[in-house]
Design an enzyme around this catalytic site. Structure first.
Site, PDB file in Angstrom:
ATOM      1  CE1 TYR A   1     -16.208  15.647 -51.579  1.00  0.00           C
ATOM      2  CE2 TYR A   1     -18.040  17.173 -51.715  1.00  0.00           C
ATOM      3  CZ  TYR A   1     -17.101  16.477 -50.969  1.00  0.00           C
ATOM      4  OH  TYR A   1     -17.066  16.640 -49.616  1.00  0.00           O
TER       5      TYR A   1
ATOM      6  CG  LEU B   1     -15.257  12.131 -42.223  1.00  0.00           C
ATOM      7  CD1 LEU B   1     -15.598  13.596 -41.975  1.00  0.00           C
ATOM      8  CD2 LEU B   1     -14.144  11.684 -41.306  1.00  0.00           C
TER       9      LEU B   1
ATOM     10  N   GLY C   1     -22.568  24.910 -42.002  1.00  0.00           N
ATOM     11  CA  GLY C   1     -22.939  23.504 -42.204  1.00  0.00           C
ATOM     12  C   GLY C   1     -23.175  22.802 -40.879  1.00  0.00           C
ATOM     13  CG  HIS C   2     -25.642  24.621 -37.791  1.00  0.00           C
ATOM     14  ND1 HIS C   2     -25.999  25.401 -38.897  1.00  0.00           N
ATOM     15  CD2 HIS C   2     -26.777  24.423 -37.091  1.00  0.00           C
ATOM     16  CE1 HIS C   2     -27.284  25.664 -38.830  1.00  0.00           C
ATOM     17  NE2 HIS C   2     -27.799  25.078 -37.746  1.00  0.00           N
TER      18      HIS C   2
ATOM     19  CG  HIS D   1     -20.437   8.811 -47.732  1.00  0.00           C
ATOM     20  ND1 HIS D   1     -21.006   9.969 -47.234  1.00  0.00           N
ATOM     21  CD2 HIS D   1     -19.581   9.208 -48.702  1.00  0.00           C
ATOM     22  CE1 HIS D   1     -20.488  11.019 -47.861  1.00  0.00           C
ATOM     23  NE2 HIS D   1     -19.615  10.582 -48.758  1.00  0.00           N
TER      24      HIS D   1
ATOM     25  CB  SER E   1     -13.383  14.866 -49.537  1.00  0.00           C
ATOM     26  OG  SER E   1     -13.436  13.490 -49.801  1.00  0.00           O
ATOM     27  CB  SER E   2      -9.477  11.126 -48.722  1.00  0.00           C
ATOM     28  OG  SER E   2     -10.659  10.345 -48.812  1.00  0.00           O
ATOM     29  CB  CYS E   3     -12.706  11.984 -53.328  1.00  0.00           C
ATOM     30  SG  CYS E   3     -13.469  13.589 -53.412  1.00  0.00           S
TER      31      CYS E   3
ATOM     32  N   GLY F   1     -25.091  19.323 -40.601  1.00  0.00           N
ATOM     33  CA  GLY F   1     -24.542  18.104 -41.210  1.00  0.00           C
ATOM     34  C   GLY F   1     -23.816  17.242 -40.188  1.00  0.00           C
TER      35      GLY F   1
ATOM     36  CG  ASP G   1     -15.531  -2.171 -57.185  1.00  0.00           C
ATOM     37  OD1 ASP G   1     -14.843  -3.060 -57.698  1.00  0.00           O
ATOM     38  OD2 ASP G   1     -16.495  -2.398 -56.415  1.00  0.00           O
TER      39      ASP G   1
ATOM     40  CE  LYS H   1     -15.877  19.852 -50.194  1.00  0.00           C
ATOM     41  NZ  LYS H   1     -16.202  20.845 -49.156  1.00  0.00           N
TER      42      LYS H   1
ATOM     43  N   GLY I   1     -20.408  19.047 -39.364  1.00  0.00           N
ATOM     44  CA  GLY I   1     -20.677  20.358 -38.757  1.00  0.00           C
ATOM     45  C   GLY I   1     -21.273  20.224 -37.372  1.00  0.00           C
TER      46      GLY I   1
HETATM   47  O1  GFB Z   1     -18.738   5.452 -49.459  1.00  0.00           O
HETATM   48  P1  GFB Z   1     -18.870   5.462 -50.933  1.00  0.00           P
HETATM   49  O2  GFB Z   1     -20.215   5.773 -51.507  1.00  0.00           O
HETATM   50  O3  GFB Z   1     -17.875   6.516 -51.535  1.00  0.00           O
HETATM   51  O4  GFB Z   1     -18.434   4.030 -51.546  1.00  0.00           O
HETATM   52  P2  GFB Z   1     -16.360   6.512 -52.044  1.00  0.00           P
HETATM   53  C1  GFB Z   1     -17.310   3.355 -51.039  1.00  0.00           C
HETATM   54  C2  GFB Z   1     -17.305   1.945 -51.610  1.00  0.00           C
HETATM   55  O5  GFB Z   1     -18.362   1.221 -50.982  1.00  0.00           O
HETATM   56  C3  GFB Z   1     -17.564   1.880 -53.116  1.00  0.00           C
HETATM   57  C4  GFB Z   1     -19.092   0.508 -51.967  1.00  0.00           C
HETATM   58  O6  GFB Z   1     -16.723   0.884 -53.665  1.00  0.00           O
HETATM   59  C5  GFB Z   1     -19.014   1.439 -53.175  1.00  0.00           C
HETATM   60  O7  GFB Z   1     -19.319   0.720 -54.355  1.00  0.00           O
HETATM   61  N1  GFB Z   1     -20.465   0.248 -51.518  1.00  0.00           N
HETATM   62  C6  GFB Z   1     -20.954  -0.989 -51.262  1.00  0.00           C
HETATM   63  C7  GFB Z   1     -21.443   1.148 -51.304  1.00  0.00           C
HETATM   64  N2  GFB Z   1     -22.256  -0.925 -50.923  1.00  0.00           N
HETATM   65  C8  GFB Z   1     -22.584   0.413 -50.930  1.00  0.00           C
HETATM   66  C9  GFB Z   1     -23.801   1.101 -50.658  1.00  0.00           C
HETATM   67  O8  GFB Z   1     -24.851   0.507 -50.351  1.00  0.00           O
HETATM   68  N3  GFB Z   1     -23.758   2.469 -50.746  1.00  0.00           N
HETATM   69  C10 GFB Z   1     -22.620   3.134 -51.090  1.00  0.00           C
HETATM   70  N4  GFB Z   1     -22.639   4.486 -51.135  1.00  0.00           N
HETATM   71  N5  GFB Z   1     -21.434   2.518 -51.375  1.00  0.00           N
HETATM   72  C11 GFB Z   1     -16.854   9.053 -51.893  1.00  0.00           C
HETATM   73  C12 GFB Z   1     -16.905  10.230 -52.842  1.00  0.00           C
HETATM   74  O9  GFB Z   1     -16.252   7.991 -52.596  1.00  0.00           O
HETATM   75  O10 GFB Z   1     -16.044   9.304 -50.761  1.00  0.00           O
HETATM   76  C13 GFB Z   1     -17.318  11.470 -52.115  1.00  0.00           C
HETATM   77  O11 GFB Z   1     -17.798   9.933 -53.897  1.00  0.00           O
HETATM   78  C14 GFB Z   1     -16.500  11.664 -50.864  1.00  0.00           C
HETATM   79  O12 GFB Z   1     -17.146  12.567 -52.956  1.00  0.00           O
HETATM   80  C15 GFB Z   1     -16.507  10.423 -50.020  1.00  0.00           C
HETATM   81  O13 GFB Z   1     -15.176  11.948 -51.231  1.00  0.00           O
HETATM   82  C16 GFB Z   1     -15.648  10.596 -48.799  1.00  0.00           C
HETATM   83  O14 GFB Z   1     -15.454   6.328 -50.903  1.00  0.00           O
HETATM   84  O15 GFB Z   1     -16.197   5.592 -53.209  1.00  0.00           O
END
Ligand code: GFB
Length: 315
Positions: free
Chosen positions: A141, A171, A16-17, A184, A112-114, A19, A274, A145, A22
């Site tokens: 996911y 991250l 995964g270098h 994210h 991952s912390s999820c 990413g 959320d 994990k 990685g």
């Molecule tokens: O980072 P995120 O997508 O993942 O969302 P999780 C974190 C929070 O940010 C959620 C809010 O409450 C989202 O609703 N958020 C606000 C947004 N605006 C945005 C936006 O524009 N984009 C996104 N993506 N979020 C992930 C897991 O959970 O954490 C993965 O689904 C992995 O599997 C990762 O574990 C580390 O923190 O909610």
């Protein structure tokens, strides 16, 4: 205390270098006296067992970082469950088994912390694993994990493999994914705030309520923690990797806007999920081993945004 495992003179494969994590591990390994091995999709599709077995037998790495995964934010996880559970299960199972068959001395698996229950007591210790229901949006996911952690434990028990697992928090950093449908939260906010500022708009959109809390670790720090762990940790239990600090999504958006220099309004889109209300890691186990995070959130956002401006921002 001396290192348990030395990378000096070793062939070290970073799966995964390309990413974000990685590539940060590859950057960090430049400071080690080791040979870094990488392979692109054209060389081996990590979802295909035969590809992984053939590449591993031909290259015989001494140590392996499993940083290869199908990853994404809350929306990608919630809308593409089959990809997230299948691809992550195949990648980890293929690499762990081939590592054993080819006598890999040390392997570090990244999760991952999820993986923790949605309602786990906060901050979450490693022992909270499998003590309650998962967060629905990323259960696919998370199951993959958790299986990765169990794979490393099983191969340690049955075959004596020194395979360990690290569970990083959310991250962000260089070479992040800024695509708004799969990224994210922090890279998405940087891209949206940047666009609002560039287009002279008066607001930018944030998904959900803004009330969830999240912990954020700069990817270069995470990479340093992974190299630290592969050298200094050997045990069945996974190790949390984070900062131990959390912010609300609203505070995160406000901080990102300040760093980027945008003073417009936040518009919350409550049609988006959320996800977990909180997922703060207890990082005392890692601290006890001798590692703590260095880069603060505001500094990390500045560094990441500078990278975005140089490499990704629309011209
Ligand atoms: O980072 P995120 O997508 O993942 O969302 P999780 C974190 C929070 O940010 C959620 C809010 O409450 C989202 O609703 N958020 C606000 C947004 N605006 C945005 C936006 O524009 N984009 C996104 N993506 N979020 C992930 C897991 O959970 O954490 C993965 O689904 C992995 O599997 C990762 O574990 C580390 O923190 O909610």
């Amino acid at each position: 205390m001396g290192e348990l495992y030395s990378l000096a003179g070793k062939r070290v494969w970073v799966a995964g270098h390309r990413g974000m994590v990685g590539s940060a591990i590859v950057d960090r390994l430049a400071a080690e006296d080791c040979e870094v091995l990488t392979v692109g999709r054209d060389g081996a599709d990590l979802r295909r067992q035969a590809d992984v077995e053939a590449w591993m037998a031909a290259n015989k790495p001494h140590a392996v970082f499993i940083a290869a995964a199908r990853v994404g934010g809350i929306w990608a996880n919630d809308t593409r469950p089959a990809e997230f559970i299948y691809e992550n299960l195949m990648i980890e199972a293929n690499i762990v088994d081939a590592a054993w068959r080819n006598g890999v001395e040390k392997l570090l698996f990244l999760g991952s912390s999820c993986i923790y229950p949605r309602e786990a007591p906060q901050p979450m210790t490693e022992s909270a694993l499998l003590t309650g229901p998962l967060e629905p949006t990323n259960q696919w996911y998370a199951i993959a994990k958790i299986a990765g952690i169990k794979l490393c434990q099983a191969y340690r028990r049955q075959y004596g493999c020194d395979f360990v697992s690290a569970m990083p928090t959310n991250l962000y950093g260089y070479r992040d994914n800024f695509d708004l449908t799969s990224s994210h939260v922090l890279p998405a906010l940087m891209a949206k705030i940047h666009a609002a500022k560039a287009e002279g708009r008066s607001s930018f959109e944030v998904w959900g309520s803004g009330r969830p809390r999240r912990e954020f670790l700069f990817a270069a720090d995470a990479a340093d923690a992974m190299v630290f762990l592969i050298k200094n940790y050997s045990g069945e239990e996974h190790v949390n990797v984070g900062t131990g600090l959390e912010v609300t999504i609203r505070e995160l958006a406000e901080t990102a806007a300040q760093v980027i220099g945008f003073d417009g309004e936040i518009v919350f889109d409550s049609s988006k999920p959320d996800g977990a209300p909180r997922k703060l890691l207890d990082v005392s186990a890692l601290a006890g081993l001798g590692w703590t995070a260095k880069t603060g959130l505001r500094e990390g956002i500045r560094l990441s945004y500078d990278w975005y401006l140089e490499h990704k921002a629309p011209r």
